[in-house]
Design a protein around this motif. Sequence first.
Motif, PDB file in Angstrom:
ATOM      1  N   UNK A   1      37.754  35.842  37.186  1.00  0.00           N
ATOM      2  CA  UNK A   1      38.231  37.120  37.741  1.00  0.00           C
ATOM      3  C   UNK A   1      37.093  38.106  37.966  1.00  0.00           C
ATOM      4  N   UNK A   2      36.121  38.124  37.074  1.00  0.00           N
ATOM      5  CA  UNK A   2      35.034  39.089  37.189  1.00  0.00           C
ATOM      6  C   UNK A   2      34.151  38.833  38.411  1.00  0.00           C
TER       7      UNK A   2
ATOM      8  N   UNK B   1      39.540  49.437  41.133  1.00  0.00           N
ATOM      9  CA  UNK B   1      39.449  48.356  40.150  1.00  0.00           C
ATOM     10  C   UNK B   1      40.551  48.560  39.113  1.00  0.00           C
ATOM     11  N   UNK B   2      41.278  47.494  38.790  1.00  0.00           N
ATOM     12  CA  UNK B   2      42.316  47.571  37.765  1.00  0.00           C
ATOM     13  C   UNK B   2      42.004  46.550  36.675  1.00  0.00           C
TER      14      UNK B   2
ATOM     15  N   UNK C   1      47.266  40.367  25.842  1.00  0.00           N
ATOM     16  CA  UNK C   1      46.515  39.224  25.354  1.00  0.00           C
ATOM     17  C   UNK C   1      45.775  38.478  26.448  1.00  0.00           C
ATOM     18  N   UNK C   2      46.131  38.734  27.669  1.00  0.00           N
ATOM     19  CA  UNK C   2      45.469  38.032  28.771  1.00  0.00           C
ATOM     20  C   UNK C   2      44.619  39.039  29.531  1.00  0.00           C
ATOM     21  N   UNK C   3      43.374  39.225  29.078  1.00  0.00           N
ATOM     22  CA  UNK C   3      42.479  40.167  29.740  1.00  0.00           C
ATOM     23  C   UNK C   3      42.204  39.724  31.173  1.00  0.00           C
ATOM     24  N   UNK C   4      42.154  40.708  32.063  1.00  0.00           N
ATOM     25  CA  UNK C   4      42.000  40.370  33.478  1.00  0.00           C
ATOM     26  C   UNK C   4      41.469  41.584  34.225  1.00  0.00           C
ATOM     27  N   UNK C   5      40.807  41.338  35.349  1.00  0.00           N
ATOM     28  CA  UNK C   5      40.300  42.416  36.186  1.00  0.00           C
ATOM     29  C   UNK C   5      40.474  42.016  37.641  1.00  0.00           C
ATOM     30  N   UNK C   6      40.739  42.993  38.506  1.00  0.00           N
ATOM     31  CA  UNK C   6      41.027  42.684  39.905  1.00  0.00           C
ATOM     32  C   UNK C   6      40.643  43.860  40.788  1.00  0.00           C
ATOM     33  N   UNK C   7      40.518  43.580  42.071  1.00  0.00           N
ATOM     34  CA  UNK C   7      40.320  44.606  43.085  1.00  0.00           C
ATOM     35  C   UNK C   7      41.670  44.918  43.713  1.00  0.00           C
TER      36      UNK C   7
ATOM     37  N   UNK D   1      48.970  45.032  46.602  1.00  0.00           N
ATOM     38  CA  UNK D   1      48.656  43.694  46.127  1.00  0.00           C
ATOM     39  C   UNK D   1      47.315  43.741  45.395  1.00  0.00           C
ATOM     40  N   UNK D   2      46.938  42.622  44.785  1.00  0.00           N
ATOM     41  CA  UNK D   2      45.645  42.511  44.125  1.00  0.00           C
ATOM     42  C   UNK D   2      44.839  41.363  44.711  1.00  0.00           C
ATOM     43  N   UNK D   3      43.533  41.555  44.791  1.00  0.00           N
ATOM     44  CA  UNK D   3      42.585  40.501  45.140  1.00  0.00           C
ATOM     45  C   UNK D   3      41.957  40.059  43.823  1.00  0.00           C
TER      46      UNK D   3
END
Length: 238
Positions: free
Chosen positions: A104-105, A184-185, A190-196, A208-210
């Motif tokens: 994701x990063x 950036x979100x 428990x499920x770390x995540x990052x998205x545009x 939506x998220x990329x």
Amino acid sequence: MSKSALGILVCLLLIIAATLLFTFSSTGVSSHLPVKNESGAGLSSASIPVVTVETVVIDHDQDKDGILDLEDMVQGARAYVNTKPRYKDAYYAGGYPPPKEGVCTDVIWQAFQAAGYDLKTMLDEDIKNNPLSYPRVAGQPDPNIDFRRVQNLHAFFKRQATELTLEVKPGDPENLKEWQGGDIVIFGHRVEHIAVVSDRRRPDGVPLLLHNAGPYATEADTLLRWSSPIIGHYRYPK
């Protein structure tokens, strides 16, 4: 029952079936993306508000290409996602994964690169100058991986970017105006995540998220569907 009566009954049943089929087909099926409310419950197509959300313009063009940063970031993230890199969590000498794999990063630094920012260098420098702000590093920086960790990116954006609302209100143009393409979100345990955040939205205005959550990177309706809470929402540059 006589054969003639049986024949009439069969004809009547066929007429009823045809009528029902025509009724269902004429009502059609909504082409809207499925929508959930804040509690996670599904909404009927009739209850989905269709809203127009104002686009916020941040007048900054880091790479001087005539495209403002937020739009550049969306285009960069989308171009990367469209190559369909598969999800693979690994350590790479030099830091960067090969083009067809990542996590994701990797969507984040690709988006920043498209806008003219070297996110790896910026984060490595901030870790060097402010080590106590990066508990995930624990005093032992590793430039080969630090910029690809969600917790480190969270610390960086909290320091260097504009911090925005964590609330998402479907159908509320004022709230959704704070959610712009290129933001950036970050999601927590428990499920770390990052998205545009994408510049494309559901009918109710939720973007939506990329992102890359496996098996491949996608552009998807995930903002209100991720299994962990939103803990960060940022816009860069500050």
